[in-house]
Design an enzyme around this catalytic site. Structure first.
Site, PDB file in Angstrom:
ATOM      1  CB  CYS A   2      11.938  -2.673 -22.859  1.00  0.00           C
ATOM      2  SG  CYS A   2      12.301  -1.722 -24.120  1.00  0.00           S
ATOM      3  CD  GLU A 483       0.841 -12.510 -45.252  1.00  0.00           C
ATOM      4  OE1 GLU A 483       1.657 -11.705 -45.909  1.00  0.00           O
ATOM      5  OE2 GLU A 483       1.095 -12.965 -43.924  1.00  0.00           O
ATOM      6  CD  GLU A 490       6.149 -17.315 -44.374  1.00  0.00           C
ATOM      7  OE1 GLU A 490       5.687 -16.579 -44.590  1.00  0.00           O
ATOM      8  OE2 GLU A 490       7.419 -16.904 -44.799  1.00  0.00           O
TER       9      GLU A 490
HETATM   10  C1  F6R Z   1       6.733 -13.908 -44.554  1.00  0.00           C
HETATM   11  C2  F6R Z   1       7.527 -12.714 -44.071  1.00  0.00           C
HETATM   12  C3  F6R Z   1       8.342 -12.261 -45.508  1.00  0.00           C
HETATM   13  C4  F6R Z   1       8.663 -10.839 -45.053  1.00  0.00           C
HETATM   14  C5  F6R Z   1       9.377  -9.910 -46.289  1.00  0.00           C
HETATM   15  C6  F6R Z   1      10.001  -8.953 -45.684  1.00  0.00           C
HETATM   16  O1  F6R Z   1       6.022 -14.541 -43.319  1.00  0.00           O
HETATM   17  O2  F6R Z   1       8.616 -12.639 -43.427  1.00  0.00           O
HETATM   18  O3  F6R Z   1       8.176 -12.774 -46.781  1.00  0.00           O
HETATM   19  O4  F6R Z   1       7.046 -10.134 -45.115  1.00  0.00           O
HETATM   20  O5  F6R Z   1      10.945 -10.669 -46.562  1.00  0.00           O
HETATM   21  O6  F6R Z   1      10.769  -8.271 -44.458  1.00  0.00           O
HETATM   22  P1  F6R Z   1      10.617  -7.000 -44.304  1.00  0.00           P
HETATM   23  O7  F6R Z   1       8.944  -7.128 -44.272  1.00  0.00           O
HETATM   24  O8  F6R Z   1      11.391  -6.883 -42.944  1.00  0.00           O
HETATM   25  O9  F6R Z   1      10.677  -5.640 -45.246  1.00  0.00           O
END
Ligand code: F6R
Length: 607
Positions: A2, A483, A490
């Site tokens: 917040c 990861e 990326e």
């Molecule tokens: C990598 C990344 C993406 C998200 C993926 C899933 O750094 O951010 O690989 O992890 O797009 O996103 P969520 O967790 O929001 O479903």
């Protein structure tokens, strides 16, 4: 996370508070509100959604020129993001109002005590409990200062709070316990806020409040005291030179870096209210409403998928639950066999990822219970899951996910312990090891992060001209390797592949040459000997190796990147920021757009 601002001075305070909240928008929020005294009446105005909604409401009202005001943007943790749960909250007798950031862990216990004393509640929030607790403190002690101090001794958790009384609105009190809070010192006006940008347009003189401190401001004076003993504390006033953008990043160059460094706090917040340290028990009542699954399907994308795959190891070995890992975009088009007793666990930071949401709906159509692990309260996945467990990591601004994965791993670990407990499989020594380790983890991580960053910076520079990387690991090291590779590609656009170390010799090893480095996770755990021999194979082909390892590990590679000894699998919480920081430093060194990598979006709401 917040946003809070409190102001008392000589300017029209309500528009000033709204403007201050706007500069805290980067923290993320789903409702907003202000409190001030008008015609001797404590008044709160609150609205769901963006600050524009609050402004529209205020425009239709005849607001007097209040010169004191408290404002708040809420990122929902307890209770849906609706107006009733928005801040400020008034005490049951309406004598005082508070704005609050953080989590009161023992709120249920306090709520029961306050209810028995006749206090009522208009919302589902822990914050309103804190508000009534302060009112009770005022009743018992005769003053707001002493009442707040008493409330601080009763409330457990992490918070920053501001409080204002109807009878004396020109004095605002605040207290800090492990949530950010700063005092802005002006001329004939003073401010308290969650972050400096809230008042940077008016003053650059700042006092950084510490945990356990209580602050009092009026227009012409301010003081800081020990929140429990009320002894005065001398504080230094700092003059800051940052611009607003830098201030929003808390002095960090990028949101990503800030979020990586927030991870110790994130672990603490994830555990808040979910662990009984004395009994060494996990408290996840949400999960308790569903039977322990006979078979679990974990469905997610990207980083969230990697977190799920990490947890697969714990669920299988601790709770003996068969787990299948499913990429959401594949799961939704396969004819997956779902049977009675199965459960689907969808993991999504944003709670809006289209493929994950589609998978959730397929499971529900087939009558299979779905547990959603989400960071964003009120998101589609959170709303549609049968049971939602929140990661409580606070908003993640950087497109690349960092602290969200850390929070997912922390909650998944608790889920594993909880299911093992319910199946009577939780070994006493594992229980003690995990609870002791979890308790120490945030401080250890906090202490290590600066050094990990220095190592990351050095290595990133040395390998900045590499065109490709392998990331290798085994066991929980494998999803971490995936990861590491995902983050590197990326952010820095360097080609990277995450592999199970044992798979190397089935093809990929053909790529190894002196220009193709390998990044390995080779900790002192049950996988060490096997990873070591895989790395020998790489080095036999003249491959260059960086290995994340522990002190005294029997490993001979070009770069041993040594992390402190931490028990398995908590050691992963050290590996993760090292991988994140290596990618961060590589991308920053190569001049890439770290917070917004090309072609990527924070929330992938289309297929
Ligand atoms: C990598 C990344 C993406 C998200 C993926 C899933 O750094 O951010 O690989 O992890 O797009 O996103 P969520 O967790 O929001 O479903």
């Amino acid at each position: 996370m917040c946003g809070i601002i409190g102001y008392t001075g000589h300017r029209p305070a309500v528009p000033l508070a709204v403007k201050g909240l706007k500069s805290l928008e980067y923290r993320g929020y789903d409702s907003a509100g202000v409190a001030f005294v008008q015609n001797n009446k404590l008044t709160t105005v609150r609205a769901e959604g963006k600050l524009g909604n609050l402004e529209s409401k205020l425009e239709t009202m005849n607001i007097s020129i209040a010169t004191s005001c408290m404002g708040h943007t809420r990122w929902a943790t307890h209770g849906a993001p609706i107006e009733r749960n928005a801040h400020p909250h008034k005490s049951w007798d309406e004598s005082l109002a508070i704005v609050h950031n953080g989590i009161i862990e023992n709120y249920q216990e306090l709520k029961d005590q306050l209810s028995s004393k006749g206090y009522g509640f208009r919302s589902e929030t822990d914050s309103e409990v804190f508000c009534n607790l302060i009112a009770e403190g005022v009743k018992q002690t005769g003053s707001l200062e002493k009442g707040l101090s008493w409330a601080v001794t009763q409330a457990e958790g992490a918070y920053s709070v501001l409080v204002m009384e109807e009878s004396n609105p020109n004095v605002i009190y605040g207290a800090r316990c492990a949530c950010p809070f700063v005092l802005g010192v002006g001329q004939g006006e003073n401010f308290v806020a969650s972050d400096v940008p809230a008042f940077l347009a008016y003053t650059r003189n700042v006092v950084f409040l510490d945990d356990g401190e209580l602050v009092r401001i009026d227009a012409n004076s301010w003081e800081v005291k020990n929140a429990r003993t009320l002894e005065p504390i001398e504080k230094e006033v700092h003059h800051i030179e940052w611009d607003v953008q830098a201030a929003q990043k808390d002095g960090y160059k990028h949101f990503m870096l800030k979020e990586i460094f927030e991870q110790p706090r994130v672990v603490t917040d994830c555990l808040a209210g979910r662990v009984d340290w004395q009994k060494q028990e996990v408290l996840l009542p949400e999960l308790g409403t569903l039977p322990v699954p006979k078979r679990l399907h974990i469905v997610a994308c990207g980083t969230s998928f990697n977190a799920g795959m990490w947890a697969q190891h714990l669920f299988e070995s601790w709770a003996r639950i068969p787990v299948s890992m499913e990429i959401a975009s594949e799961f939704r088009y396969r004819d997956v066999i779902l049977e009675e007793g199965d459960m689907v666990l969808v993991i999504s930071q944003s709670g809006e990822t289209a493929d994950t949401l589609a998978a959730l709906r397929i499971a529900k159509e087939q009558g299979i219970p779905v547990v959603g692990l989400c960071n964003v309260v009120g998101s589609s996945i959170a709303r549609e899951s049968n049971v939602t467990v929140y990661t409580q990591a606070g908003p993640e601004i950087s497109v690349a996910s960092t602290k969200a994965m850390c929070s997912q791993m922390a909650v998944l670990l608790l889920m594993g312990l909880s299911w093992a407990e319910r199946k009577n499989l939780l070994d006493a020594s594992l229980r003690t090891e995990m609870f002791d380790g979890l308790r120490k983890l945030p401080n250890l991580l906090e202490a290590e992060l600066p050094r990990i960053r220095e190592d990351a910076k050095r290595l990133a520079r040395e390998y900045s001209s590499a065109r490709s990387f392998f990331f290798l690991g085994r066991g929980v090291g494998y999803p971490l390797a995936m990861e590491g590779a995902l983050k590197l590609k990326e952010l820095s656009y360097i080609h990277a592949e995450g592999y199970a170390a044992g798979e190397m010799k089935h093809g990929p090893i053909a790529l190894i040459d002196p220009e193709f480095p390998t990044f390995a996770i080779a900790l002192n755990d049950q996988f060490f000997a096997k990873v070591k021999s895989n790395l020998e194979e790489v080095q036999a082909r003249a491959g260059d190796v960086i290995a994340l390892t522990n002190p005294n590990s029997d490993l001979s590679v070009k770069h041993k990147w040594v992390l402190p000894d931490v028990t398995y699998p908590l050691s992963s919480f050290m590996v993760l920021p090292a991988l994140q920081l290596f990618s961060y430093e590589s991308a920053d060194y190569l001049g890439k757009d770290v917070d917004q990598p090309r072609n990527l979006a924070k929330s992938v709401t289309v297929e």
